[in-house]
Design an enzyme around this catalytic site. Sequence first.
Site, short mmCIF file in Angstrom:
data_model
loop_
_atom_site.label_atom_id
_atom_site.label_comp_id
_atom_site.label_asym_id
_atom_site.label_seq_id
_atom_site.Cartn_x
_atom_site.Cartn_y
_atom_site.Cartn_z
N ASP A 197 3.39 -1.85 -9.77
CA ASP A 197 2.77 -1.19 -8.72
C ASP A 197 1.91 0.28 -9.41
O ASP A 197 2.30 0.75 -10.87
CB ASP A 197 3.62 -0.46 -7.96
CG ASP A 197 4.19 -0.73 -6.55
OD1 ASP A 197 3.83 -1.89 -6.08
OD2 ASP A 197 5.12 0.23 -5.59
N HIS A 233 -0.64 1.52 -7.74
CA HIS A 233 -1.23 2.52 -6.41
C HIS A 233 -2.22 2.36 -6.63
O HIS A 233 -3.10 3.38 -6.73
CB HIS A 233 -0.71 3.35 -6.94
CG HIS A 233 1.08 3.42 -5.61
ND1 HIS A 233 0.69 3.71 -3.90
CD2 HIS A 233 2.26 2.46 -6.29
CE1 HIS A 233 2.05 2.73 -4.20
NE2 HIS A 233 2.98 2.14 -5.25
N HIS A 250 7.18 -8.85 -5.08
CA HIS A 250 6.85 -6.94 -4.88
C HIS A 250 8.05 -6.64 -4.55
O HIS A 250 8.76 -4.88 -5.12
CB HIS A 250 5.71 -7.00 -4.44
CG HIS A 250 5.20 -5.07 -4.12
ND1 HIS A 250 5.01 -4.86 -4.97
CD2 HIS A 250 5.79 -4.86 -3.10
CE1 HIS A 250 5.03 -3.41 -4.29
NE2 HIS A 250 5.27 -3.79 -2.87
N HIS A 282 7.97 -1.30 -5.77
CA HIS A 282 7.99 -1.63 -4.78
C HIS A 282 8.60 0.20 -4.23
O HIS A 282 8.40 1.17 -3.17
CB HIS A 282 8.70 -2.32 -4.13
CG HIS A 282 8.40 -2.52 -2.13
ND1 HIS A 282 7.37 -2.25 -1.27
CD2 HIS A 282 9.49 -2.42 -1.72
CE1 HIS A 282 8.15 -2.05 -0.18
NE2 HIS A 282 9.25 -2.23 0.06
N ASN A 307 3.08 -5.61 -0.82
CA ASN A 307 3.41 -4.58 0.54
C ASN A 307 2.00 -4.69 1.31
O ASN A 307 1.71 -4.16 2.92
CB ASN A 307 4.25 -3.98 0.36
CG ASN A 307 4.32 -2.61 0.17
OD1 ASN A 307 3.16 -2.93 -0.94
ND2 ASN A 307 4.77 -2.07 0.55
N HIS A 308 1.01 -3.63 0.57
CA HIS A 308 -0.37 -2.93 1.09
C HIS A 308 -0.97 -4.00 0.86
O HIS A 308 -2.31 -3.61 1.56
CB HIS A 308 -0.11 -1.63 0.22
CG HIS A 308 -0.13 -0.92 -0.37
ND1 HIS A 308 -0.39 0.79 -0.04
CD2 HIS A 308 1.58 -0.33 1.22
CE1 HIS A 308 0.56 1.39 0.38
NE2 HIS A 308 1.68 0.88 1.16
#
Length: 425
Positions: A110, A112, A194, A300, A142-143
């Site tokens: 990640d 982000h 992920h 994650h 997941n985003h």
Amino acid sequence: MSAHSDSAAASPASRDLPSTSLSPSNPIQLPLTWPPDGKVDLDWIHHLMSAFDWSSKNLPPSDFPSVLPVQAFDSLVLTASKILHKEPNCLTIEPDEDSSAAAEVVVVGDVHGQLLLLNARIILCAHGLIFMPHRVYLLRGNHESKYCTSVYGFEKEVLTKYGDKGKHVYRKCLGCFEGLPLASIIAGRVYTAHGGLFRSIPVTPSKRSKGKKNRRISFNSDPKSFTLGSLDELSRARRSVLDPPWEGLNLIPGDVLWSDPSMTPGLSPNKERGIGLLWGPDCTEEFLKNFNLKLIIRSHEGPDAREKRPGFGGMEEGYTIDHVVESGKLITLFSAPDYPQFQATEERYKNKGAYIVLEPPNFDNPKFHSFEGIAPRPQVNAYYNYEDVIDSDEELDLTSMGLRYEEVIWNLEGLVVMTQPYLLK
């Protein structure tokens, strides 16, 4: 996650900028244009990075089309989409040990959206997909969904930056996200995804009258009957679905993107998140043994998620080794330092980010590299109200997530895999 700067930072003259200066106030050749032959080279990527860096510190968000016009954006996303949509759900990555470049594989978790906080080696991953499609691989996070990009500011960022063309740009991004693969197998030894592991989907044809087409399939969702899924099932999953309801053939993508490890044996629903699974060390062993693997690398979970999970290590160094079993290990990798990006108070986790290097000949002995965020942190504001939205690590609003979209730019949440990343050194 998304952010913007309200004011310019240091003057352009005080930074290391390209030599293609047009004026003291604008040292970058703007607007960016897509190469006429459609071929991206390293100079173009460096120019893109410099333009984004300069504009983020000197221009308001609404001026972004003067940096990357819609036409150039469309070409960029179309090129990336063509690459992604041709790839299978689970990539097979075989490092070329005969190449003159070092035969190593770099795995990034990640980020982000904190691209400004990461070193150049990681920033180049996103652009490297087009420059080196057989050396850089992006996986779905997941985003990368309509729901999460709407709730956590990505949609608002796109609409703010592109104005009346914002809906068009947002649709193109969602279409590109549909093509992101779900997982990869590196050198036949390492599984990356992920979230992690996924369930098998036993199917039973429902009773229908003879001659009826498109017979319905009923799916067994009893937790007591959960069993691990196979790589063959993963290959048949419907990855084009971006949002829940995760049911039927959508269950596997939901599990791959949202599941978490547990210290409790077996498979069970992930009640904390309201989606995906929890799997124990026995499942890690079964999965590794069944497919002759040595490592599972997933992401994650940042430091905020880990502080709610007794029995698991924290994320201070950017990674944890969660399961050590007979066949190998399960690793969680988090590449966003000084998390979270935005919050209402000054309190931060001050964690390091990390990436993993896998080396030949077996590629199953991970080398961990931790790094800190840039200090001082860039002065940015979120495109959403941090206090008004739910925690992404808590139960999600599945009803909202299940709505079909009608209609992000870089919201990289999934893993990035790079083979022989010589341009990144």
